[in-house]
Motif scaffolding. Structure first.
Motif, short mmCIF file in Angstrom:
data_model
loop_
_atom_site.label_atom_id
_atom_site.label_comp_id
_atom_site.label_asym_id
_atom_site.label_seq_id
_atom_site.Cartn_x
_atom_site.Cartn_y
_atom_site.Cartn_z
N UNK A 169 0.87 -1.18 0.00
CA UNK A 169 0.00 0.00 0.00
C UNK A 169 0.90 1.22 0.00
N UNK A 170 0.74 2.07 -1.00
CA UNK A 170 1.63 3.23 -1.12
C UNK A 170 0.88 4.40 -1.73
N UNK A 171 1.36 5.59 -1.39
CA UNK A 171 0.83 6.84 -1.94
C UNK A 171 1.83 7.37 -2.95
N UNK A 172 1.34 7.78 -4.13
CA UNK A 172 2.20 8.32 -5.18
C UNK A 172 1.78 9.76 -5.45
N UNK A 173 2.76 10.63 -5.38
CA UNK A 173 2.51 12.05 -5.60
C UNK A 173 3.54 12.56 -6.60
N UNK A 174 3.06 13.16 -7.68
CA UNK A 174 3.95 13.63 -8.76
C UNK A 174 4.80 12.49 -9.31
N UNK A 175 4.24 11.29 -9.33
CA UNK A 175 4.92 10.14 -9.90
C UNK A 175 5.91 9.46 -8.98
N UNK A 176 6.05 9.92 -7.75
CA UNK A 176 7.02 9.33 -6.83
C UNK A 176 6.31 8.77 -5.60
N UNK A 177 6.85 7.66 -5.13
CA UNK A 177 6.28 7.03 -3.95
C UNK A 177 6.58 7.86 -2.71
N UNK A 178 5.54 8.13 -1.93
CA UNK A 178 5.69 8.93 -0.73
C UNK A 178 6.37 8.10 0.35
N UNK A 179 7.48 8.60 0.86
CA UNK A 179 8.22 7.89 1.90
C UNK A 179 7.51 8.07 3.24
N UNK A 180 7.32 6.97 3.95
CA UNK A 180 6.69 6.99 5.27
C UNK A 180 7.60 6.28 6.27
N UNK A 181 7.36 6.52 7.53
CA UNK A 181 8.20 5.92 8.56
C UNK A 181 8.04 4.41 8.62
N UNK A 182 6.94 3.90 8.23
CA UNK A 182 6.68 2.46 8.24
C UNK A 182 5.51 2.15 7.32
N UNK A 214 -1.66 1.82 6.30
CA UNK A 214 -2.88 1.14 5.92
C UNK A 214 -3.65 1.91 4.87
N UNK A 215 -4.64 1.28 4.25
CA UNK A 215 -5.42 1.95 3.21
C UNK A 215 -6.10 3.22 3.69
N UNK A 216 -6.65 3.22 4.92
CA UNK A 216 -7.34 4.40 5.41
C UNK A 216 -6.38 5.57 5.59
N UNK A 217 -5.21 5.29 6.16
CA UNK A 217 -4.22 6.34 6.35
C UNK A 217 -3.72 6.86 5.01
N UNK A 218 -3.50 5.93 4.05
CA UNK A 218 -3.04 6.33 2.73
C UNK A 218 -4.05 7.24 2.05
N UNK A 219 -5.33 6.92 2.19
CA UNK A 219 -6.36 7.73 1.54
C UNK A 219 -6.46 9.10 2.20
N UNK A 220 -6.23 9.19 3.50
CA UNK A 220 -6.25 10.49 4.17
C UNK A 220 -5.13 11.39 3.65
N UNK A 221 -3.96 10.79 3.40
CA UNK A 221 -2.84 11.56 2.84
C UNK A 221 -3.17 12.06 1.44
#
Length: 372
Positions: free
Chosen positions: A41-54, A57-64
């Motif tokens: 599960x990952x968030x992509x912004x401007x074509x790049x994967x958003x780095x997270x501390x760990x 989950x899907x709900x947190x990803x969607x909030x971002x």
């Protein structure tokens, strides 16, 4: 536009690799360290994967995504209804599509709902075997189901093949392509699946060539030796399984390439036409495989019938030859008071010689006519 021109090279770097030598990205299922059905599960912004501390989950990803933009890509492997229920609520997925995604065993299709597209792909994996037998498994199928939304992309896989991990990594190496959003991922998966069809079709062609060679190769005395009909029938069943995966996919790919859809980037849409062309080509190959196997099976059965007729002719020929001494012996076995040549010194060798001469004459005649 340079990114679009290089799109094919990004999503299919290994399309020339033979499935007989290397299984490629088909050997990975759920990550052993993953406790749930969510593989990634990952968030992509401007074509790049958003780095997270760990891991997130899907709900947190969607909030971002809702807060800062971009899109979320969630990959699942064989989720249960309970595991998928929370994701379905979070992203507003249609209940009918959710039911199909959980139960699997769906035919390839494209369905449009209010805010999402639901696409089903059948993945095909060629099963290596030393020799084709009447019980050999030639192709193995799986499923990849995709939910495409404005700011999310969800994949649900069923079966042990069709891992998308390598494809995800390749897309992450091309931020310009990923910046096009979920529709770029949908195209990449479609192209990836269809490239698998092409490689499997080449491998199945080798199996059909092998069977065809055995059916028509010379056996003893130059006659075709044929092969086991069970092997041909088994290969025909596997080709039918292949056909069920390929044929229904052509129409969805044509729709994605021809009809404007607000969830599909216009620059990406034109490249679905290339995928549709490849599906059409593989479909023609598979239909040709089916027709060729029908002809091979009929030829093999005809050869078996001819071989049986030849055996019967040989048996009949030898029976005709043996009938002559049987008749002579039968005559001399009768209880006549006056038998010819009983007291003649050369009577026995003369009758025996005549019998042998008649048998040799019959043998020569039958052999000249091709019965022996």
């Amino acid at each position: 536009m340079s990114m679009i021109r290089d799109l094919r090279a990004v999503v299919r770097p290994s399309s020339r690799v033979s499935l007989r030598k290397e299984s490629g990205p088909y050997d990975t299922t759920r990550d052993p360290g993953t406790a749930t059905a969510v593989v990634d599960c990952a968030v992509y912004r401007d074509g790049r994967r958003l780095e997270t501390e760990g891991p997130i989950g899907p709900q947190e990803a969607m909030r971002l995504v809702r807060r800062d933009g971009g899109f979320v890509w969630i990959g699942l492997h064989e989720p249960t209804e309970a595991e998928f229920a929370g994701i379905a609520r979070e992203f507003g997925l249609h209940p009918l599509a959710v039911e199909d995604a959980v139960q699997a065993h769906q035919r390839p299709k494209l369905e449009r709902y209010d805010d999402s597209l639901f696409t089903v792909f059948k993945t095909i994996h060629y099963v290596d075997h030393d020799r084709l037998t009447s019980s050999s498994e030639v192709v193995e199928t799986g499923e990849v189901m995709c939910f495409t939304g404005r700011d999310f992309f969800i994949t649900v896989r069923h079966g042990g093949q069709g891992s998308l991990r390598a494809l995800r990594h390749r897309l992450q190496d091309d931020p310009e392509l990923l910046a096009k959003g979920p529709s770029a991922v949908l195209h990449a998966i479609a192209d990836h699946v269809v490239d698998g069809y092409i490689a499997v079709a080449d491998a199945v062609q080798d199996d059909i060539d092998e069977v065809e060679t055995e059916v028509f190769s010379p056996g003893r005395k130059g006659a075709p030796r044929g092969t086991d009909a069970g092997r041909i029938y088994q290969l025909k069943r596997e080709v039918l399984e292949f056909k069920r995966a390929v044929s229904p996919l052509l129409r969805p790919m044509q729709l994605l390439s021809e009809r404007p859809m607000r969830l599909i980037d216009p620059e990406i849409q034109k490249y679905f036409r290339d995928v549709a062309d490849h599906v059409a080509r593989v479909q023609e190959q598979v239909i040709g495989f089916d027709e060729l196997l029908n002809s091979i099976l009929q030829a093999n059965l005809a050869q078996a019938s001819v071989a049986q007729n030849e055996d019967m002719r040989k048996i009949t020929s030898w029976a005709a030859i043996i009938a002559v001494p049987t008749m002579v012996c039968g005559v001399y076995g009768m209880n006549f008071d006056h038998m010819p040549e009983l007291r003649w010194k050369y009577g026995y060798p003369l009758v025996l010689g005549i019998t042998v001469a008649i048998c040799l004459g019959i043998h020569r005649t039958l052999k000249r006519n091709g019965w022996l």
